[in-house]
Design a protein around this motif. Structure first.
Motif, PDB file in Angstrom:
ATOM      1  N   ARG A  97       0.832  -1.203   0.000  1.00  0.00           N
ATOM      2  CA  ARG A  97       0.000   0.000   0.000  1.00  0.00           C
ATOM      3  C   ARG A  97       0.868   1.254   0.000  1.00  0.00           C
ATOM      4  NH1 ARG A  97      -2.606  -2.904   4.535  1.00  0.00           N
ATOM      5  NH2 ARG A  97      -4.198  -4.247   3.593  1.00  0.00           N
ATOM      6  N   ARG A 143       0.320   4.180  -2.546  1.00  0.00           N
ATOM      7  CA  ARG A 143      -0.504   5.247  -1.976  1.00  0.00           C
ATOM      8  C   ARG A 143       0.274   6.434  -1.419  1.00  0.00           C
ATOM      9  NH1 ARG A 143      -5.117   1.905   1.535  1.00  0.00           N
ATOM     10  NH2 ARG A 143      -5.850   0.567  -0.198  1.00  0.00           N
ATOM     11  N   GLY A 196      -9.273   8.888  -6.152  1.00  0.00           N
ATOM     12  CA  GLY A 196      -9.221   8.737  -4.705  1.00  0.00           C
ATOM     13  C   GLY A 196      -9.137  10.048  -3.951  1.00  0.00           C
ATOM     14  N   ASP A 219      -9.284   2.863   3.031  1.00  0.00           N
ATOM     15  CA  ASP A 219      -9.158   3.616   1.785  1.00  0.00           C
ATOM     16  C   ASP A 219     -10.309   4.611   1.688  1.00  0.00           C
ATOM     17  OD1 ASP A 219      -8.311   4.509  -0.671  1.00  0.00           O
ATOM     18  OD2 ASP A 219      -9.066   2.774  -1.783  1.00  0.00           O
TER      19      ASP A 219
END
Length: 259
Positions: free
Chosen positions: A104, A108, A161, A222
């Protein structure tokens, strides 16, 4: 979700590793701007070390940093998560994350950089010294270079996102999200509360941000909105206050009482 971190002033120096390959870095649309800033920095440090020290705000005892900048094209590189050090990165401690959390982190987390604009944790970069408020001879303020270059790539980097913006003010000036992204932008501030008074404590601010990122990565949350991020942080044990939405996003205050 894209978590955007500030860089560290101090950096680890890899002893071995392949030299810098700008074309191999993430966000290849930044390659031209990266080359421009790199060339200006290397030329300054190679041709006029005394001027370079002045421009970079270095003391007489930091001449080695000028020498290091002069050798950047051939310097060994390492993953960005091993180059950036300091309080925030110590608290994040990527090396000890679980396997899933490391995956992640790679996808991210990004770091604002005066030299590279933005890098991912897996990008291989050398150790360098260039603060966000520097103006390079013949080029001008590096912040201005990145304001122009980053505007074309950040929306793609963010995708659909949430942007979790943990940058300091200096690096936030490199790129500010426009109103069209505001509903998907959360700016996180850490406040220390003592005897009814709140203030930002630099060292603890950085450490808490590192812990927040680590917890989010390990948890796997998330969130897609600032409110959802606040809920996730509260579930993970933080006290969070959500500000009103603004043209550049929503500010979340993480209030802590213990240093």
């Amino acid at each position: 979700m894209l978590i955007l971190l500030p860089p560290s002033e101090g950096k680890a120096v890899p002893r071995r590793g392949q030299p810098l390959d700008l074309a191999a870095l993430s966000s290849p649309a930044l390659t031209g701007a990266r080359r421009t800033v790199l060339d200006a920095l290397v030329e300054l440090c190679r041709d006029d070390p005394a001027k370079a020290a002045e421009v970079l705000g270095l003391s007489a005892g930091q001449a080695d940093l000028v020498d290091r900048n002069a050798e950047l094209p051939d310097a060994p590189t390492a993953r960005a998560d091993r180059i950036y050090t300091g309080v925030l990165y110590d608290a994040l401690d990527v090396a000890t994350l679980s396997t899933a959390a490391k995956r992640r982190a790679t996808s991210r987390v990004a770091v604002a950089s005066s030299l590279f604009g933005m890098v991912r944790l897996g990008d291989r970069i050398p150790s360098y010294r260039l603060s966000g408020d520097v103006s390079l001879p013949g080029l001008g303020p590096v912040a201005a270079v990145w304001r122009e270059a980053l505007s074309a790539v950040m929306a793609d980097a963010l995708g659909r996102g949430l942007l979790v913006d943990l940058r300091s003010g200096m690096y936030a000036s490199f790129w500010r999200p426009g109103p069209e992204l505001a509903r998907r932008v959360a700016t996180v501030r850490v406040l220390h509360e003592h005897d009814g008074t709140r203030k930002v404590v630099s060292h603890f601010n950085k450490a808490t941000k590192g812990r927040i990122v680590r917890a989010l990565l390990e948890d796997g949350a998330d969130p897609r909105t600032p409110a959802a991020l606040a809920a996730a942080l509260e579930r993970l044990g933080w006290r969070v206050e959500v500000g009103p939405p603004g043209r550049s996003g929503t500010q979340l205050d993480v209030v802590v009482g213990e240093l």
